[in-house]
Design a protein around this motif. Structure first.
Motif, mmCIF file in Angstrom:
data_model
loop_
_atom_site.group_PDB
_atom_site.id
_atom_site.type_symbol
_atom_site.label_atom_id
_atom_site.label_comp_id
_atom_site.label_asym_id
_atom_site.label_seq_id
_atom_site.Cartn_x
_atom_site.Cartn_y
_atom_site.Cartn_z
ATOM 1 N N GLY A 99 -15.750 26.243 1.621
ATOM 2 C CA GLY A 99 -16.467 25.938 0.391
ATOM 3 C C GLY A 99 -15.667 26.426 -0.809
ATOM 4 N N THR A 100 -16.289 26.365 -1.964
ATOM 5 C CA THR A 100 -15.597 26.766 -3.208
ATOM 6 C C THR A 100 -15.120 28.208 -3.134
ATOM 7 O OG1 THR A 100 -17.104 25.289 -4.361
ATOM 8 C CG2 THR A 100 -15.851 26.834 -5.717
ATOM 9 N N THR A 101 -15.989 29.108 -2.701
ATOM 10 C CA THR A 101 -15.631 30.525 -2.642
ATOM 11 C C THR A 101 -14.418 30.729 -1.746
ATOM 12 O OG1 THR A 101 -17.969 31.051 -2.874
ATOM 13 C CG2 THR A 101 -16.555 32.830 -2.090
ATOM 14 N N ASP A 102 -14.448 30.089 -0.601
ATOM 15 C CA ASP A 102 -13.343 30.211 0.356
ATOM 16 C C ASP A 102 -12.053 29.623 -0.235
ATOM 17 O OD1 ASP A 102 -12.429 30.946 2.959
ATOM 18 O OD2 ASP A 102 -12.512 28.853 3.577
ATOM 19 N N GLU A 128 -17.794 31.922 -15.883
ATOM 20 C CA GLU A 128 -17.538 31.705 -14.450
ATOM 21 C C GLU A 128 -18.646 32.227 -13.525
ATOM 22 O OE1 GLU A 128 -15.049 29.671 -13.739
ATOM 23 O OE2 GLU A 128 -14.792 29.775 -15.911
ATOM 24 N N HIS A 129 -18.758 31.549 -12.403
ATOM 25 C CA HIS A 129 -19.529 32.045 -11.257
ATOM 26 C C HIS A 129 -18.787 33.265 -10.705
ATOM 27 C CE1 HIS A 129 -21.050 31.918 -7.089
ATOM 28 N NE2 HIS A 129 -22.021 31.161 -7.530
ATOM 29 N N HIS A 130 -19.499 34.187 -10.090
ATOM 30 C CA HIS A 130 -18.835 35.390 -9.550
ATOM 31 C C HIS A 130 -17.674 35.036 -8.621
ATOM 32 C CE1 HIS A 130 -22.876 37.688 -10.211
ATOM 33 N NE2 HIS A 130 -22.198 37.515 -11.312
ATOM 34 N N SER A 131 -17.793 33.880 -7.940
ATOM 35 C CA SER A 131 -16.723 33.556 -6.987
ATOM 36 C C SER A 131 -15.440 33.111 -7.683
ATOM 37 C CB SER A 131 -17.175 32.523 -5.956
ATOM 38 O OG SER A 131 -17.646 31.398 -6.596
ATOM 39 N N ASN A 132 -15.493 32.880 -8.985
ATOM 40 C CA ASN A 132 -14.251 32.619 -9.717
ATOM 41 C C ASN A 132 -13.900 33.804 -10.634
ATOM 42 O OD1 ASN A 132 -12.009 30.984 -10.158
ATOM 43 N ND2 ASN A 132 -12.948 29.925 -11.913
ATOM 44 N N SER A 180 -20.371 24.629 -15.829
ATOM 45 C CA SER A 180 -21.028 25.911 -15.536
ATOM 46 C C SER A 180 -22.314 25.693 -14.747
ATOM 47 C CB SER A 180 -21.351 26.626 -16.853
ATOM 48 O OG SER A 180 -22.433 27.515 -16.678
ATOM 49 N N ASN A 181 -22.474 26.439 -13.662
ATOM 50 C CA ASN A 181 -23.695 26.309 -12.861
ATOM 51 C C ASN A 181 -24.899 26.903 -13.578
ATOM 52 O OD1 ASN A 181 -22.447 28.929 -12.323
ATOM 53 N ND2 ASN A 181 -24.140 29.226 -10.887
ATOM 54 N N ALA A 182 -24.676 27.930 -14.394
ATOM 55 C CA ALA A 182 -25.813 28.630 -15.008
ATOM 56 C C ALA A 182 -26.325 27.895 -16.240
ATOM 57 C CB ALA A 182 -25.406 30.047 -15.387
ATOM 58 N N VAL A 205 -9.186 24.658 -11.029
ATOM 59 C CA VAL A 205 -10.504 24.222 -11.512
ATOM 60 C C VAL A 205 -11.534 24.469 -10.416
ATOM 61 C CG1 VAL A 205 -11.876 22.332 -12.458
ATOM 62 C CG2 VAL A 205 -9.391 22.367 -12.825
ATOM 63 N N ASP A 206 -12.574 25.226 -10.761
ATOM 64 C CA ASP A 206 -13.731 25.371 -9.881
ATOM 65 C C ASP A 206 -14.621 24.161 -10.150
ATOM 66 O OD1 ASP A 206 -16.276 25.804 -8.955
ATOM 67 O OD2 ASP A 206 -16.414 27.879 -9.633
ATOM 68 N N GLY A 207 -14.578 23.212 -9.223
ATOM 69 C CA GLY A 207 -15.315 21.967 -9.433
ATOM 70 C C GLY A 207 -16.635 21.903 -8.679
ATOM 71 N N ALA A 208 -17.184 23.065 -8.320
ATOM 72 C CA ALA A 208 -18.419 23.074 -7.511
ATOM 73 C C ALA A 208 -19.534 22.258 -8.164
ATOM 74 C CB ALA A 208 -18.888 24.517 -7.283
ATOM 75 N N GLN A 209 -19.609 22.296 -9.504
ATOM 76 C CA GLN A 209 -20.720 21.609 -10.179
ATOM 77 C C GLN A 209 -20.333 20.257 -10.749
ATOM 78 O OE1 GLN A 209 -23.829 22.583 -10.092
ATOM 79 N NE2 GLN A 209 -23.456 24.574 -9.152
ATOM 80 N N SER A 210 -19.069 19.897 -10.676
ATOM 81 C CA SER A 210 -18.690 18.616 -11.280
ATOM 82 C C SER A 210 -18.682 17.492 -10.245
ATOM 83 C CB SER A 210 -17.321 18.720 -11.953
ATOM 84 O OG SER A 210 -16.443 19.436 -11.136
ATOM 85 N N PHE A 228 -14.185 22.454 -4.366
ATOM 86 C CA PHE A 228 -15.635 22.189 -4.391
ATOM 87 C C PHE A 228 -16.263 22.470 -3.022
ATOM 88 C CE2 PHE A 228 -13.857 18.084 -3.124
ATOM 89 C CZ PHE A 228 -14.759 17.568 -2.219
ATOM 90 N N SER A 229 -17.591 22.442 -2.977
ATOM 91 C CA SER A 229 -18.369 22.751 -1.759
ATOM 92 C C SER A 229 -19.116 21.515 -1.274
ATOM 93 C CB SER A 229 -19.422 23.823 -2.057
ATOM 94 O OG SER A 229 -18.830 24.990 -2.554
ATOM 95 N N GLY A 230 -19.122 21.291 0.028
ATOM 96 C CA GLY A 230 -19.830 20.142 0.590
ATOM 97 C C GLY A 230 -21.327 20.161 0.320
ATOM 98 N N HIS A 231 -21.938 21.344 0.408
ATOM 99 C CA HIS A 231 -23.409 21.381 0.323
ATOM 100 C C HIS A 231 -23.947 21.042 -1.061
ATOM 101 C CE1 HIS A 231 -23.967 25.350 -1.744
ATOM 102 N NE2 HIS A 231 -22.743 25.518 -1.314
ATOM 103 N N LYS A 232 -23.080 21.078 -2.068
ATOM 104 C CA LYS A 232 -23.551 20.720 -3.422
ATOM 105 C C LYS A 232 -23.387 19.234 -3.693
ATOM 106 C CE LYS A 232 -22.543 25.219 -5.337
ATOM 107 N NZ LYS A 232 -23.797 25.947 -5.576
ATOM 108 N N VAL A 233 -22.737 18.538 -2.769
ATOM 109 C CA VAL A 233 -22.525 17.107 -2.968
ATOM 110 C C VAL A 233 -23.163 16.335 -1.799
ATOM 111 C CG1 VAL A 233 -20.116 17.177 -2.095
ATOM 112 C CG2 VAL A 233 -20.785 15.378 -3.670
HETATM 113 N N1 PMP Z 1 -18.652 28.041 -8.527
HETATM 114 C C1 PMP Z 1 -19.710 27.452 -9.055
HETATM 115 C C2 PMP Z 1 -19.628 26.895 -10.463
HETATM 116 C C3 PMP Z 1 -20.899 27.356 -8.331
HETATM 117 O O1 PMP Z 1 -21.963 26.757 -8.862
HETATM 118 C C4 PMP Z 1 -20.944 27.895 -7.034
HETATM 119 C C5 PMP Z 1 -22.224 27.871 -6.210
HETATM 120 N N2 PMP Z 1 -23.357 28.208 -6.929
HETATM 121 C C6 PMP Z 1 -19.797 28.477 -6.508
HETATM 122 C C7 PMP Z 1 -18.672 28.531 -7.285
HETATM 123 C C8 PMP Z 1 -19.751 29.037 -5.112
HETATM 124 O O2 PMP Z 1 -19.941 28.002 -4.200
HETATM 125 P P1 PMP Z 1 -20.134 28.309 -2.635
HETATM 126 O O3 PMP Z 1 -21.192 29.351 -2.546
HETATM 127 O O4 PMP Z 1 -20.548 27.001 -2.075
HETATM 128 O O5 PMP Z 1 -18.814 28.770 -2.130
#
Ligand code: PMP
Length: 413
Positions: A99-102, A128-132, A180-182, A205-210, A228-233
């Protein structure tokens, strides 16, 4: 006035594709507004999971037998679907991750093995999300590189003049989200990438939300990395993608060692496989990889331009409705360019209390910091309530949320 594309959006048909939406929680029809956290799955995706396990479950890349070849073909066909979807130049630039974090951790760990050093600078943004954020902080701790942060304004937009001031010959990498997810802010990443490149820096680019909301062309953006992450798409959890430019991926050392990622293993020296396998140690999430391609096909059948137009309509409808109806409504984040996320507070009611009541009324919203504590620190708030819409949501559902908010507000005031 509603555009023709929006008026003709096949919402009734689409809703029937998602069996989970057709249920009651606490005796009320479910309204699912937590799409920025995770999206629901259409029947074609659910069926594809079952089909994989009932028809051709087998390990990939290493078997000569029928099932293994069938699984390998489907897995690699999905990689090609994703390449096309991102418009990547080469299929081996598409890496499967968890996923995105990985994906971000893969880049941070690999670059940390000699490509980023003490004295280098990494730029992230306040949005940024904490994972970025955290993987880059950890990389800085390991290497002695310095982390710089692009500030944002009160609307939740990155301050571009400040970004330009942070860029220098020391900048090695810029890591910013597309959306931005938030807050839903859409960042001008194409321009930001060009500016980073002018200073010789890479751009992730963290494209999780795009990816669920708009078309992305990694070559047009000139992104060095896009994840990006599969579960968000509308696909499975535990699978995601890291796109990286061939030249950079070739330069990067592997992140994890094991099966699949080697060319030859000897006790005196091991050589690594080529791309993409160099970065895919171990048995991958085979079913996830295959089914992610099906989810992307599904989205493309509806059309990302049509999805974006429909979701913009929901965003504007919902924002105006809540603003007009509730003097206590406080919108957090009203960037000029925004996706279908409404992050808000109602007077001084704690978002958690409100979220619990909405849940009992059948409405799933997210409350809290949305893994973006620095954003909440900026606004001096504990968190927000976040309604995030997907293309299967409706204006009628937003009306019901407004009624529920009124009820909750009366109970809590
Ligand atoms: N970045 C953004 C912008 C997100 O919205 C998310 C998930 N909320 C993540 C990173 C992390 O994604 P994941 O938990 O699927 O790795």
């Amino acid at each position: 006035m509603m555009s023709e594309a929006v008026a003709q959006f096949p919402i009734e048909k689409i809703r029937k594709d998602f069996p989970i939406l057709n249920q009651e929680v606490y005796g009320r029809s479910l309204i699912y507004f937590d799409n920025a956290a995770s999206t629901q799955k259409p029947q074609v995706v659910i069926d594809a999971i079952s089909e994989y396990y009932s028809d051709f479950n087998s390990n990939v890349h290493r078997g000569v037998h029928y099932l293994s070849q069938k699984a390998t073909d489907a897995f690699e066909a999905s990689r090609e679907t994703i390449r096309k979807h991102l418009n990547a130049e080469h299929v081996h630039e598409v890496l499967f991750t968890k996923g995105t974090t990985d994906s971000i951790n893969l880049v941070a760990n690999s670059l940390g093995q000699g490509l980023i050093k003490a004295g280098d600078q990494i730029i992230v943004s306040h949005l940024e999300h904490h994972s970025n954020i955290v993987p880059w902080q950890m990389l800085c701790q390991r290497t002695g590189a310095k982390l710089k942060v692009i500030p944002m304004n009160e609307r939740g937009e990155l301050i571009q003049e400040e970004y330009q001031k942070l860029l220098s010959s020391k900048t090695k990498l810029v890591a910013v989200n597309h959306i931005s997810n938030a807050l839903g802010s859409i960042n001008p990443i194409k321009e930001m990438i060009a500016q980073a490149h002018a200073h010789g820096a890479w751009f992730l680019v963290d494209g999780a939300q795009s990816i669920p909301h708009q078309k992305v062309d990694v070559q047009d953006l000139d992104a060095d990395f896009y994840c990006f992450s599969g579960h968000k798409v509308f696909g499975p959890t535990g699978i995601g993608v890291l796109y990286g430019k061939e030249q950079i991926l070739e330069e990067m050392p592997p992140y994890q060692g094991g099966g699949e990622m080697i060319a030859e293993v000897r006790f005196d020296q091991t050589t690594y496989a080529g791309l993409p396998h160099k970065f895919e140690a171990g048995t991958p999430h085979i079913e996830g990889g295959i089914v992610l391609g099906k989810a992307i096909d599904y989205v493309n059948q509806i059309g990302l331009d049509e999805i974006a137009a429909y979701e913009q309509e929901l965003l504007h409808y919902g924002t105006s409705l809540l603003k007009d109806r509730f003097p206590s409504f406080r919108l957090i984040g009203d960037a000029q360019e925004k996706t279908s996320v409404i992050s808000f507070l109602m007077g001084d009611i704690h978002p958690y209390d409100m979220g619990v009541i909405l849940d009992k009324l059948g409405i799933a919203v997210r409350t809290g910091h949305h893994c973006t504590q620095p954003i909440m620190q900026h606004f001096g708030i504990p968190g927000t309530m976040r309604a995030s819409f997907a293309f299967y949501n409706t204006k009628a559902e937003i009306d019901q949320m407004a009624d529920a908010l009124e009820r909750a507000q009366n109970m809590l005031s």
